[in-house]
Design an enzyme around this catalytic site. Structure first.
Site, PDB file in Angstrom:
ATOM      1  N   ASP A  44       4.688  49.312   8.199  1.00  0.00           N
ATOM      2  CA  ASP A  44       5.494  48.290   8.844  1.00  0.00           C
ATOM      3  C   ASP A  44       6.471  49.019   9.778  1.00  0.00           C
ATOM      4  OD1 ASP A  44       7.047  45.790   9.139  1.00  0.00           O
ATOM      5  OD2 ASP A  44       8.519  46.888   7.936  1.00  0.00           O
ATOM      6  N   ASP A  46       9.897  47.424  11.557  1.00  0.00           N
ATOM      7  CA  ASP A  46      11.323  47.115  11.410  1.00  0.00           C
ATOM      8  C   ASP A  46      11.854  47.441  10.004  1.00  0.00           C
ATOM      9  OD1 ASP A  46      12.029  46.100  13.979  1.00  0.00           O
ATOM     10  OD2 ASP A  46      10.981  44.229  13.525  1.00  0.00           O
ATOM     11  N   GLU A  95      12.477  32.007   4.788  1.00  0.00           N
ATOM     12  CA  GLU A  95      11.672  33.229   4.649  1.00  0.00           C
ATOM     13  C   GLU A  95      11.984  33.952   3.328  1.00  0.00           C
ATOM     14  OE1 GLU A  95      12.531  36.453   7.419  1.00  0.00           O
ATOM     15  OE2 GLU A  95      10.491  37.228   7.242  1.00  0.00           O
ATOM     16  N   SER A 163       3.057  45.134  12.552  1.00  0.00           N
ATOM     17  CA  SER A 163       4.395  44.542  12.635  1.00  0.00           C
ATOM     18  C   SER A 163       4.382  43.072  13.026  1.00  0.00           C
ATOM     19  CB  SER A 163       5.230  45.319  13.657  1.00  0.00           C
ATOM     20  OG  SER A 163       6.420  44.639  13.945  1.00  0.00           O
ATOM     21  N   ALA A 164       5.190  42.293  12.332  1.00  0.00           N
ATOM     22  CA  ALA A 164       5.390  40.887  12.698  1.00  0.00           C
ATOM     23  C   ALA A 164       6.487  40.761  13.764  1.00  0.00           C
ATOM     24  CB  ALA A 164       5.753  40.072  11.464  1.00  0.00           C
ATOM     25  N   LYS A 216       0.319  39.046   7.274  1.00  0.00           N
ATOM     26  CA  LYS A 216      -0.027  40.426   7.583  1.00  0.00           C
ATOM     27  C   LYS A 216      -1.276  40.842   6.811  1.00  0.00           C
ATOM     28  CE  LYS A 216       3.911  43.083   8.990  1.00  0.00           C
ATOM     29  NZ  LYS A 216       4.898  44.048   8.529  1.00  0.00           N
ATOM     30  N   ASP A 241       8.814  47.354   3.711  1.00  0.00           N
ATOM     31  CA  ASP A 241      10.143  47.079   3.141  1.00  0.00           C
ATOM     32  C   ASP A 241      10.290  45.645   2.648  1.00  0.00           C
ATOM     33  OD1 ASP A 241      10.364  45.966   5.817  1.00  0.00           O
ATOM     34  OD2 ASP A 241      12.513  45.839   5.443  1.00  0.00           O
TER      35      ASP A 241
HETATM   36  N1  MG7 Z   1      12.473  37.589  12.663  1.00  0.00           N
HETATM   37  C1  MG7 Z   1      11.471  36.755  12.926  1.00  0.00           C
HETATM   38  N2  MG7 Z   1      11.746  36.055  14.049  1.00  0.00           N
HETATM   39  C2  MG7 Z   1      12.961  36.477  14.504  1.00  0.00           C
HETATM   40  C3  MG7 Z   1      13.760  36.138  15.638  1.00  0.00           C
HETATM   41  O1  MG7 Z   1      13.442  35.329  16.469  1.00  0.00           O
HETATM   42  N3  MG7 Z   1      14.934  36.839  15.738  1.00  0.00           N
HETATM   43  C4  MG7 Z   1      15.327  37.770  14.836  1.00  0.00           C
HETATM   44  N4  MG7 Z   1      16.477  38.399  15.015  1.00  0.00           N
HETATM   45  N5  MG7 Z   1      14.586  38.097  13.785  1.00  0.00           N
HETATM   46  C5  MG7 Z   1      13.406  37.451  13.616  1.00  0.00           C
HETATM   47  O2  MG7 Z   1      10.059  42.091  11.922  1.00  0.00           O
HETATM   48  C6  MG7 Z   1       9.812  40.867  11.302  1.00  0.00           C
HETATM   49  C7  MG7 Z   1      11.101  40.204  10.848  1.00  0.00           C
HETATM   50  O3  MG7 Z   1      11.848  39.703  11.955  1.00  0.00           O
HETATM   51  C8  MG7 Z   1      12.585  38.556  11.570  1.00  0.00           C
HETATM   52  C9  MG7 Z   1      10.884  35.051  14.650  1.00  0.00           C
HETATM   53  C10 MG7 Z   1      12.024  38.051  10.275  1.00  0.00           C
HETATM   54  O4  MG7 Z   1      13.031  38.117   9.275  1.00  0.00           O
HETATM   55  C11 MG7 Z   1      10.861  38.992   9.980  1.00  0.00           C
HETATM   56  O5  MG7 Z   1      10.741  39.366   8.625  1.00  0.00           O
END
Ligand code: MG7
Length: 299
Positions: A44, A46, A95, A163-164, A216, A241
């Site tokens: 992953d 982030d 989430e 990565s998401a 994922k 993570d």
């Molecule tokens: N995550 C998902 N989305 C967003 C967004 O639009 N802004 C921010 N700041 N964070 C976002 O790397 C994936 C993680 O990024 C977050 C659409 C989610 O918490 C997800 O686990």
């Protein structure tokens, strides 16, 4: 002393469930015996490869790199940052809700990602603005990640970054920090959400297959060149993570050994118990890659 016992003895913040000790010991032994030729790595991005805070200040994710500024505006004059925060406040609690079923969460996650992507399109962002935001951002790799990735590339051991977040941000970040890492090169791959640009470099849409926190595992990697690359590599190290990250090897066939390493950021005893059940090795509140490097260097 063997590798696992040595890691546990020298790193008190690293944990393995008692019931998994024998399994992890065996998996490590077998991976060391099979060597690099049989290995690949799925990670992953982030807050697994990157730091979540430095000097008491939170560091941005790939989304944060684009949102956290006070000048990118939407057509109605509002700030991208404010609209993104509203979405975050609405969807992030869903989430991380521990009561709610994953199947119930998924429609909300799709809604969140689509809305966030839509805001990026509406913000009149361009490729060069995004590259610039990445280069000026405070996003930072954990200490030792560069060495980890360079070592994999040097030994031609494939690594998939799954990565998401935003694939373009990862790509621009690597261009600058680890130029040897080239997206969809022989041993280095990124599966993520990628931006589509028009001829002038303006953001117009996102790649069709959306990757959010809970698909994922489903996401088919079968039609990517990575799938060919790992065909004869039955051993995998998975690095994540979040609880959603453990599924990252789900679409891979014929795996022999999988070692799941979980970074537990902002650990609590309750979270540690949950992480120990799903990850083989849990590393608490650690901004370094010392443990993955120790394991990789033994293989
Ligand atoms: N995550 C998902 N989305 C967003 C967004 O639009 N802004 C921010 N700041 N964070 C976002 O790397 C994936 C993680 O990024 C977050 C659409 C989610 O918490 C997800 O686990």
């Amino acid at each position: 002393m063997n590798l696992l016992a040595n890691i546990l003895q020298t790193h008190p913040h690293v944990h393995v469930h008692d019931d998994k000790r024998a399994y992890v010991d065996d998996a490590l032994r077998s991976m060391v015996k099979d060597g690099r030729k049989m290995l690949h790595v799925v990670a992953d991005f982030d807050f697994t490869l990157t730091m979540y805070e430095k000097d008491g200040m939170a560091l941005p994710s790939t989304f944060g790199v684009i949102e956290s500024n006070d000048y990118i505006k939407l057509p109605d004059g509002s700030l991208l940052r404010d609209k993104s925060s509203e979405l975050y406040a609405k969807y992030h609690p869903i989430e991380i809700d521990v009561q709610m079923e994953v199947s119930e969460k998924i429609p909300y996650m799709i809604e969140w990602w689509r809305s966030a992507h839509n805001l990026f399109v509406l913000s009149n962002l361009t490729k060069s603005m995004i590259r610039d935001l990445v280069h000026k951002s405070r996003m930072e790799l954990k200490k030792g990640v560069r060495e980890f990735i360079t070592e994999l590339l040097t030994s031609q051991t494939p690594i998939l970054i799954f990565s998401a977040g935003l694939g373009d941000v990862i790509q621009f970040f690597f261009e600058e920090r680890i130029p040897e890492f080239q997206h969809n090169h022989e041993s280095s791959h990124i599966v993520s959400n990628f931006i589509q640009y028009d001829d002038q470099g303006k953001v117009i849409s996102f790649s069709e297959k959306l990757i959010h926190s809970f698909n994922k595992n489903e996401h088919e990697i079968h039609d990517t060149s990575y799938f060919q690359t790992i065909a004869n590599r039955p051993n995998a190290i998975l690095l994540g993570d979040t609880l959603g990250d453990i599924g990252m090897t789900g679409g891979m066939k014929n795996l022999k050994q999988i070692l799941k390493i979980g970074y537990l950021n902002h650990s609590t005893p309750e979270k540690l118990e949950v992480y120990k059940n799903v990850y083989d090795i849990v590393i608490c509140d650690d901004q370094t890659f010392d443990v993955p490097n120790a394991i990789l260097n033994a293989i």
